[in-house]
Design an enzyme around this catalytic site. Structure first.
Site, PDB file in Angstrom:
ATOM      1  N   ASP A  51       4.871   7.538   6.654  1.00 32.18           N
ATOM      2  CA  ASP A  51       4.452   8.794   7.291  1.00 32.18           C
ATOM      3  C   ASP A  51       4.193   8.605   8.785  1.00 32.18           C
ATOM      4  O   ASP A  51       4.083   7.476   9.281  1.00 32.18           O
ATOM      5  CB  ASP A  51       3.171   9.317   6.639  1.00 32.18           C
ATOM      6  CG  ASP A  51       3.379   9.754   5.200  1.00 32.18           C
ATOM      7  OD1 ASP A  51       4.530  10.032   4.822  1.00 32.18           O
ATOM      8  OD2 ASP A  51       2.381   9.810   4.451  1.00 32.18           O
ATOM      9  N   TYR A 110       1.316  -2.809   0.565  1.00 30.41           N
ATOM     10  CA  TYR A 110       0.653  -2.110   1.671  1.00 30.41           C
ATOM     11  C   TYR A 110      -0.776  -2.616   1.805  1.00 30.41           C
ATOM     12  O   TYR A 110      -1.394  -3.024   0.812  1.00 30.41           O
ATOM     13  CB  TYR A 110       0.605  -0.604   1.418  1.00 30.41           C
ATOM     14  CG  TYR A 110       1.887   0.147   1.688  1.00 30.41           C
ATOM     15  CD1 TYR A 110       2.079   0.835   2.879  1.00 30.41           C
ATOM     16  CD2 TYR A 110       2.897   0.184   0.729  1.00 30.41           C
ATOM     17  CE1 TYR A 110       3.247   1.548   3.109  1.00 30.41           C
ATOM     18  CE2 TYR A 110       4.069   0.896   0.951  1.00 30.41           C
ATOM     19  CZ  TYR A 110       4.234   1.575   2.146  1.00 30.41           C
ATOM     20  OH  TYR A 110       5.395   2.283   2.380  1.00 30.41           O
TER      21      TYR A 110
END
Length: 236
Positions: A51, A110
């Protein structure tokens, strides 16, 4: 010749990683623009999308190079001279012709970084500052996400997908100096899934997280800010 490019980028400067019609200011938009100047017009395929504002210490892409760009060490040097300072090619390696940056990936990792000290302007683009964090509760609740679940209650709409089921292999929290690090490793993630999971950890009780994870009830969750999130590893 097909090659894999290992990228690192500061997501603050980009409107996400994927190319967009509305703007060229994306990670792949910047990369493809520079590649075209070098006579490389083939499409770049990334392991996945990030994003706006999300960073990467290891994003992997693949591209098929024309014959006149066989010197990949030279290509790496030229790219890093021409790319903006927010994007860096860490390495380029030759791969098999059937290698696919997205579909060949087995695991994606992540990290989300939270700092419990007062905010400062030198780190605000790279760390989420939150005080009064209950680390023990987060450390316990993050384990709820481990395993195979239907994460349809932890995703933003807008991307066509075949299934909302994902397998999370690892999910844990640890402290490092004044930071709390949240680590997630899975076979894949849905759009904004990690930011919504972090948002749930920060705002929901254990029973509420479990109900949403079991798709029994959906609570209103604000996604955690993007600046604390890093794509850290792709495993093939």
């Amino acid at each position: 010749m097909r090659v894999a490019l290992y990228l690192a980028y500061n997501g603050t400067h980009f409107f996400g990683s994927q190319t967009q019609k509305e703007t060229a200011n994306t990670v792949l938009g910047e990369l493809e623009n520079v590649l075209k100047k070098l006579g490389i017009k083939q499409k770049v395929v990334a392991s996945g999308r990030t994003d706006k504002g999300v960073h990467a210490t290891m994003q992997v892409c693949h591209i098929d190079l024309p014959p006149y760009w066989s010197d990949i060490k030279k290509l790496q040097k030229v790219l890093n001279k021409m790319l903006c300072n927010a994007l860096h090619v860490k390495k380029i390696i030759q791969v098999n012709d059937d290698f696919h940056a997205r579909y060949s990936a087995k695991k994606r990792s992540y990290r989300y970084i939270i700092k419990t000290t007062p905010s400062n302007p030198f780190e605000k683009d790279f760390i989420t500052f939150l005080q009064n964090i209950d680390f023990k509760t987060i450390e316990q609740n993050i384990r709820l996400f481990i395993g195979e679940h239907d994460f349809k209650q932890f995703m933003k709409t807008g991307s066509p997908i075949k299934s909302t089921r994902r397998v999370i292999y690892k999910a844990f929290a640890y402290k490092h100096k004044n930071c709390i690090i949240l680590h997630f490793e899975a076979n894949g993630f849905l759009r904004s899934q990690i930011r919504l999971m972090v948002g749930a950890l920060l705002t929901l009780q254990q029973e509420e997280i479990q109900k949403q994870l079991d798709c029994e009830q959906k609570y209103k969750i604000k996604p955690a800010p993007p600046n604390g999130l890093y794509l850290s590893k792709i495993t093939y």
